[in-house]
Motif scaffolding. Structure first.
Motif, PDB file in Angstrom:
ATOM      1  N   TYR A 113       1.504  -9.412   6.416  1.00 58.77           N
ATOM      2  CA  TYR A 113       0.338  -8.709   5.874  1.00 58.77           C
ATOM      3  C   TYR A 113       0.068  -9.192   4.448  1.00 58.77           C
ATOM      4  CZ  TYR A 113       0.955  -5.228   9.609  1.00 58.77           C
ATOM      5  OH  TYR A 113       1.065  -4.598  10.819  1.00 58.77           O
ATOM      6  N   LEU A 114      -1.214  -9.306   4.116  1.00 60.51           N
ATOM      7  CA  LEU A 114      -1.594  -9.533   2.732  1.00 60.51           C
ATOM      8  C   LEU A 114      -1.619  -8.189   2.015  1.00 60.51           C
ATOM      9  CD1 LEU A 114      -4.488 -12.177   2.859  1.00 60.51           C
ATOM     10  CD2 LEU A 114      -2.274 -12.421   1.705  1.00 60.51           C
ATOM     11  N   VAL A 115      -0.920  -8.081   0.899  1.00 58.69           N
ATOM     12  CA  VAL A 115      -0.859  -6.818   0.160  1.00 58.69           C
ATOM     13  C   VAL A 115      -1.108  -7.082  -1.320  1.00 58.69           C
ATOM     14  CG1 VAL A 115       0.747  -5.742   1.784  1.00 58.69           C
ATOM     15  CG2 VAL A 115       1.651  -7.027  -0.153  1.00 58.69           C
ATOM     16  N   SER A 116      -1.511  -6.033  -2.007  1.00 57.77           N
ATOM     17  CA  SER A 116      -1.776  -6.176  -3.436  1.00 57.77           C
ATOM     18  C   SER A 116      -0.494  -5.938  -4.236  1.00 57.77           C
ATOM     19  CB  SER A 116      -2.846  -5.179  -3.891  1.00 57.77           C
ATOM     20  OG  SER A 116      -2.302  -3.876  -3.996  1.00 57.77           O
ATOM     21  N   LYS A 117      -0.435  -6.596  -5.375  1.00 57.63           N
ATOM     22  CA  LYS A 117       0.706  -6.406  -6.275  1.00 57.63           C
ATOM     23  C   LYS A 117       0.781  -4.960  -6.737  1.00 57.63           C
ATOM     24  CE  LYS A 117       4.162  -8.031  -8.687  1.00 57.63           C
ATOM     25  NZ  LYS A 117       5.359  -8.589  -7.999  1.00 57.63           N
ATOM     26  N   ARG A 118      -0.371  -4.295  -6.821  1.00 56.94           N
ATOM     27  CA  ARG A 118      -0.401  -2.920  -7.324  1.00 56.94           C
ATOM     28  C   ARG A 118       0.378  -1.981  -6.409  1.00 56.94           C
ATOM     29  NH1 ARG A 118      -0.632  -1.243 -12.370  1.00 56.94           N
ATOM     30  NH2 ARG A 118      -1.859   0.651 -12.724  1.00 56.94           N
ATOM     31  N   ILE A 119       0.185  -2.091  -5.081  1.00 51.12           N
ATOM     32  CA  ILE A 119       0.929  -1.181  -4.202  1.00 51.12           C
ATOM     33  C   ILE A 119       2.402  -1.569  -4.137  1.00 51.12           C
ATOM     34  CG2 ILE A 119      -1.130  -0.651  -2.843  1.00 51.12           C
ATOM     35  CD1 ILE A 119       0.167  -2.216  -0.531  1.00 51.12           C
ATOM     36  N   GLU A 120       2.717  -2.840  -4.392  1.00 49.13           N
ATOM     37  CA  GLU A 120       4.128  -3.224  -4.500  1.00 49.13           C
ATOM     38  C   GLU A 120       4.773  -2.497  -5.674  1.00 49.13           C
ATOM     39  OE1 GLU A 120       5.364  -7.334  -4.140  1.00 49.13           O
ATOM     40  OE2 GLU A 120       3.386  -7.850  -3.373  1.00 49.13           O
ATOM     41  N   LEU A 121       4.047  -2.413  -6.782  1.00 53.28           N
ATOM     42  CA  LEU A 121       4.572  -1.712  -7.956  1.00 53.28           C
ATOM     43  C   LEU A 121       4.712  -0.216  -7.689  1.00 53.28           C
ATOM     44  CD1 LEU A 121       2.665  -3.510 -10.864  1.00 53.28           C
ATOM     45  CD2 LEU A 121       5.079  -3.742 -10.237  1.00 53.28           C
ATOM     46  N   VAL A 122       3.767   0.355  -6.949  1.00 55.89           N
ATOM     47  CA  VAL A 122       3.869   1.772  -6.591  1.00 55.89           C
ATOM     48  C   VAL A 122       5.126   2.000  -5.748  1.00 55.89           C
ATOM     49  CG1 VAL A 122       2.817   3.669  -5.309  1.00 55.89           C
ATOM     50  CG2 VAL A 122       1.390   2.193  -6.733  1.00 55.89           C
ATOM     51  N   ALA A 123       5.333   1.167  -4.730  1.00 51.31           N
ATOM     52  CA  ALA A 123       6.522   1.298  -3.885  1.00 51.31           C
ATOM     53  C   ALA A 123       7.792   1.134  -4.703  1.00 51.31           C
ATOM     54  CB  ALA A 123       6.474   0.262  -2.760  1.00 51.31           C
ATOM     55  N   LEU A 124       7.794   0.169  -5.616  1.00 55.98           N
ATOM     56  CA  LEU A 124       8.955  -0.051  -6.472  1.00 55.98           C
ATOM     57  C   LEU A 124       9.234   1.162  -7.345  1.00 55.98           C
ATOM     58  CD1 LEU A 124      11.166  -1.940  -7.573  1.00 55.98           C
ATOM     59  CD2 LEU A 124       9.471  -2.820  -9.205  1.00 55.98           C
ATOM     60  N   ALA A 125       8.179   1.794  -7.849  1.00 62.37           N
ATOM     61  CA  ALA A 125       8.353   2.970  -8.701  1.00 62.37           C
ATOM     62  C   ALA A 125       8.935   4.142  -7.909  1.00 62.37           C
ATOM     63  CB  ALA A 125       7.022   3.361  -9.339  1.00 62.37           C
ATOM     64  N   TYR A 126       8.464   4.332  -6.669  1.00 60.54           N
ATOM     65  CA  TYR A 126       9.075   5.352  -5.815  1.00 60.54           C
ATOM     66  C   TYR A 126      10.565   5.055  -5.627  1.00 60.54           C
ATOM     67  CZ  TYR A 126       4.949   7.893  -4.016  1.00 60.54           C
ATOM     68  OH  TYR A 126       3.849   8.698  -3.882  1.00 60.54           O
ATOM     69  N   TYR A 127      10.870   3.817  -5.333  1.00 65.08           N
ATOM     70  CA  TYR A 127      12.250   3.390  -5.106  1.00 65.08           C
ATOM     71  C   TYR A 127      13.118   3.665  -6.336  1.00 65.08           C
ATOM     72  CZ  TYR A 127      16.105   0.041  -4.401  1.00 65.08           C
ATOM     73  OH  TYR A 127      17.338  -0.552  -4.287  1.00 65.08           O
ATOM     74  N   LYS A 128      12.641   3.278  -7.507  1.00 66.24           N
ATOM     75  CA  LYS A 128      13.398   3.493  -8.744  1.00 66.24           C
ATOM     76  C   LYS A 128      13.574   4.982  -9.024  1.00 66.24           C
ATOM     77  CE  LYS A 128      11.825   0.982 -12.192  1.00 66.24           C
ATOM     78  NZ  LYS A 128      10.813   0.252 -13.024  1.00 66.24           N
ATOM     79  N   GLY A 129      12.547   5.776  -8.720  1.00 61.64           N
ATOM     80  CA  GLY A 129      12.654   7.217  -8.922  1.00 61.64           C
ATOM     81  C   GLY A 129      13.695   7.844  -8.019  1.00 61.64           C
ATOM     82  N   ILE A 130      13.763   7.384  -6.769  1.00 61.79           N
ATOM     83  CA  ILE A 130      14.776   7.886  -5.829  1.00 61.79           C
ATOM     84  C   ILE A 130      16.174   7.537  -6.329  1.00 61.79           C
ATOM     85  CG2 ILE A 130      15.716   7.593  -3.491  1.00 61.79           C
ATOM     86  CD1 ILE A 130      12.777   7.224  -2.558  1.00 61.79           C
ATOM     87  N   LEU A 131      16.362   6.306  -6.785  1.00 57.22           N
ATOM     88  CA  LEU A 131      17.663   5.906  -7.330  1.00 57.22           C
ATOM     89  C   LEU A 131      18.037   6.754  -8.532  1.00 57.22           C
ATOM     90  CD1 LEU A 131      17.594   1.981  -7.156  1.00 57.22           C
ATOM     91  CD2 LEU A 131      18.480   3.606  -5.475  1.00 57.22           C
ATOM     92  N   GLU A 132      17.073   7.024  -9.384  1.00 56.52           N
ATOM     93  CA  GLU A 132      17.344   7.853 -10.568  1.00 56.52           C
ATOM     94  C   GLU A 132      17.729   9.268 -10.161  1.00 56.52           C
ATOM     95  OE1 GLU A 132      14.923   9.317 -14.544  1.00 56.52           O
ATOM     96  OE2 GLU A 132      14.511   7.328 -13.707  1.00 56.52           O
ATOM     97  N   TYR A 133      17.015   9.820  -9.197  1.00 58.84           N
ATOM     98  CA  TYR A 133      17.336  11.164  -8.708  1.00 58.84           C
ATOM     99  C   TYR A 133      18.755  11.231  -8.169  1.00 58.84           C
ATOM    100  CZ  TYR A 133      17.288  15.120  -5.432  1.00 58.84           C
ATOM    101  OH  TYR A 133      17.583  16.271  -4.726  1.00 58.84           O
ATOM    102  N   LEU A 134      19.175  10.194  -7.474  1.00 59.99           N
ATOM    103  CA  LEU A 134      20.523  10.148  -6.895  1.00 59.99           C
ATOM    104  C   LEU A 134      21.576   9.623  -7.843  1.00 59.99           C
ATOM    105  CD1 LEU A 134      19.558   8.750  -3.374  1.00 59.99           C
ATOM    106  CD2 LEU A 134      20.158  11.100  -3.964  1.00 59.99           C
ATOM    107  N   GLN A 135      21.135   9.260  -9.061  1.00 57.16           N
ATOM    108  CA  GLN A 135      22.028   8.740 -10.089  1.00 57.16           C
ATOM    109  C   GLN A 135      22.738   7.482  -9.611  1.00 57.16           C
ATOM    110  OE1 GLN A 135      24.580  11.963 -11.363  1.00 57.16           O
ATOM    111  NE2 GLN A 135      22.872  13.349 -11.690  1.00 57.16           N
ATOM    112  N   ILE A 136      21.929   6.589  -9.020  1.00 55.66           N
ATOM    113  CA  ILE A 136      22.446   5.314  -8.549  1.00 55.66           C
ATOM    114  C   ILE A 136      21.976   4.219  -9.490  1.00 55.66           C
ATOM    115  CG2 ILE A 136      22.398   3.624  -6.652  1.00 55.66           C
ATOM    116  CD1 ILE A 136      21.806   5.937  -4.749  1.00 55.66           C
ATOM    117  N   ASN A 137      22.905   3.405  -9.963  1.00 59.31           N
ATOM    118  CA  ASN A 137      22.552   2.276 -10.812  1.00 59.31           C
ATOM    119  C   ASN A 137      22.103   1.118  -9.945  1.00 59.31           C
ATOM    120  OD1 ASN A 137      23.281   3.578 -13.256  1.00 59.31           O
ATOM    121  ND2 ASN A 137      25.443   3.091 -12.878  1.00 59.31           N
ATOM    122  N   ASN A 138      20.883   0.631 -10.216  1.00 61.12           N
ATOM    123  CA  ASN A 138      20.344  -0.481  -9.430  1.00 61.12           C
ATOM    124  C   ASN A 138      20.796  -1.822  -9.996  1.00 61.12           C
ATOM    125  OD1 ASN A 138      18.894  -1.920  -7.572  1.00 61.12           O
ATOM    126  ND2 ASN A 138      16.906  -1.600  -8.560  1.00 61.12           N
TER     127      ASN A 138
END
Length: 411
Positions: free
Chosen positions: A386-411
């Motif tokens: 699929y062709l996707v925009s960089k913007r939604i990649e950043l949104v997905a990444l931000a969700y991912y980083k937030g989940i890691l922070e909530y779980l106190q996981i170091n990425n």
């Protein structure tokens, strides 16, 4: 007996804690105070001829039930506190009942992801009122379909989580497909008696909506009045059956005052919604009372605020979009309650009300923002064909980083 819940272990009495929680997350509808009592004896949800049977739990029962109530099915909960066929101590000691925990690793963790709306081709976006054509200038028009943006964001997030060993699920598996696994057009063809009976038996539709279903409504009215609620109930049912540790609900927002969404706006905010803020109407039925009790007793709301705050803060930082204040949207003032976390609001939405466990219902940006609409349609990257925009990649990444922070996981 397990340790007392951390939220009143710090010297605060159960009575004081739950009264404060009631005031903080359930005070929008003032009629709630007429239906719910918290005193030295325990917690009561009153019943009458209109609101049906009442519920009462003393403080010993509250203490025993609170850590587990979010893991108990509605029939089990009814059997326990309405039919009283099991005593609480016996029920809590059953080996099959597990307390919901918050693991500090993604490996084996169960995460449900709900890509909001349905999307697909532009006419379907028009049917569900979730698309727009923005005039950028005299020659340029940009079309956006929210259900497609949410789906590709969800797929990207799923890939990130899966790569770290999480066990994930999507409530729908493609653009244009509902949580029922079929398109809206396919659903319309299934309106036979057996199918309608199955919807009623599985609590996916009300008798009122059955009447509307037979009223030969136009597609847009049929979707908003009937199909939308059926699809929403199916999402909640699938998520709760999965029994996730975390649920991520993905949406994209718009400027409510940009009527018609035909031109871009300069407004752009991040916000997220969590459970609470339910109305007195929710307490007229036994399932509604039991669900309210779950929201009041369990730590689901508190954990959702923590999760949502971590996610929203990461989205704000990653996308350089400010967190919404209460005055930034009319519905935040009229239909929401502020939580202790900036940009996070308690709101009575179907999924925030029905999904068990910690959740984040994210609204990361305004699609109709002059900058965002261009970034969202600039499909420069390829993912799984699929062709996707960089913007939604950043949104997905931000969700991912937030989940890691909530779980106190170091990425």
């Amino acid at each position: 007996m397990l340790l007392l819940f951390h939220f009143y272990a710090a010297g605060q009495s159960q009575q004081a804690y739950y009264q404060q929680k009631l005031n903080t997350y359930f005070s929008k509808d003032h009629h709630i105070k007429d239906l719910v009592s918290i005193n030295q004896n325990g917690i009561s949800i009153h019943g009458d001829k209109v609101n049906g049977e009442g519920i009462f739990l003393n403080w010993q029962q509250v203490q025993a039930l609170a850590p587990f109530i979010s893991t108990i099915s509605e029939p089990e909960l009814k059997k326990l506190i309405i039919d009283k066929k099991d005593s609480l101590p016996y029920f809590i000691q059953k080996d099959s009942l597990q307390k919901r925990n918050t693991p500090h690793s993604l490996k084996g963790m169960k995460i449900a992801i709900d890509p909001g709306h349905i999307g697909g081709a532009y006419p379907m976006g028009e049917t569900e009122s979730r698309c727009m054509t923005l005039a950028i200038d005299s020659t340029q028009r940009i079309q956006l379909i929210e259900g497609n943006l949410t789906f590709f964001t969800a797929v990207l997030l799923k890939h990130m989580l899966d790569s770290m060993g999480a066990q994930t699920m999507l409530t729908r598996n493609d653009t244009g497909i509902s949580a029922l696994g079929i398109t809206f057009a396919q659903w319309k063809k299934k309106k036979n008696k057996n199918y309608l009976d199955s919807l009623i038996n599985n609590h996916l539709i009300s008798e009122k909506n059955i009447h509307l279903l037979n009223a030969h409504l136009a597609d847009k009215a049929l979707f908003s009045n009937v199909f939308g609620s059926v699809d929403m109930a199916a999402r909640a049912e699938k998520i709760n059956a999965f029994q996730p540790d975390i649920t991520v609900i993905i949406h994209y927002n718009v400027n409510e005052k940009n009527t018609g969404w035909s031109h871009a706006t300069d407004k752009d905010y991040v916000m997220a919604f969590v459970p609470g803020c339910i109305t007195a109407d929710n307490l007229k039925t036994l399932p509604g009372k039991l669900n309210f009790l779950r929201l009041l007793l369990s730590p689901d709301i508190e954990q959702s605020v923590r999760l949502s705050s971590d996610v929203a803060r990461n989205i704000s930082t990653t996308l350089n979009v400010p967190l919404a204040q209460k005055t930034d949207a009319t519905y935040l003032t009229e239909h929401c309650l502020s939580t202790p976390a900036e940009g996070i609001y308690s709101r009575d939405l179907a999924l925030t009300r029905l999904i068990k466990g910690p959740l984040v219902y994210g609204e990361p940006l305004y699609q109709d923002n002059a900058r965002e609409c261009i970034l969202l349609t600039a499909k420069t990257d390829t993912f799984s064909g699929y062709l996707v925009s960089k913007r939604i990649e950043l949104v997905a990444l931000a969700y991912y980083k937030g989940i890691l922070e909530y779980l106190q996981i170091n990425n």
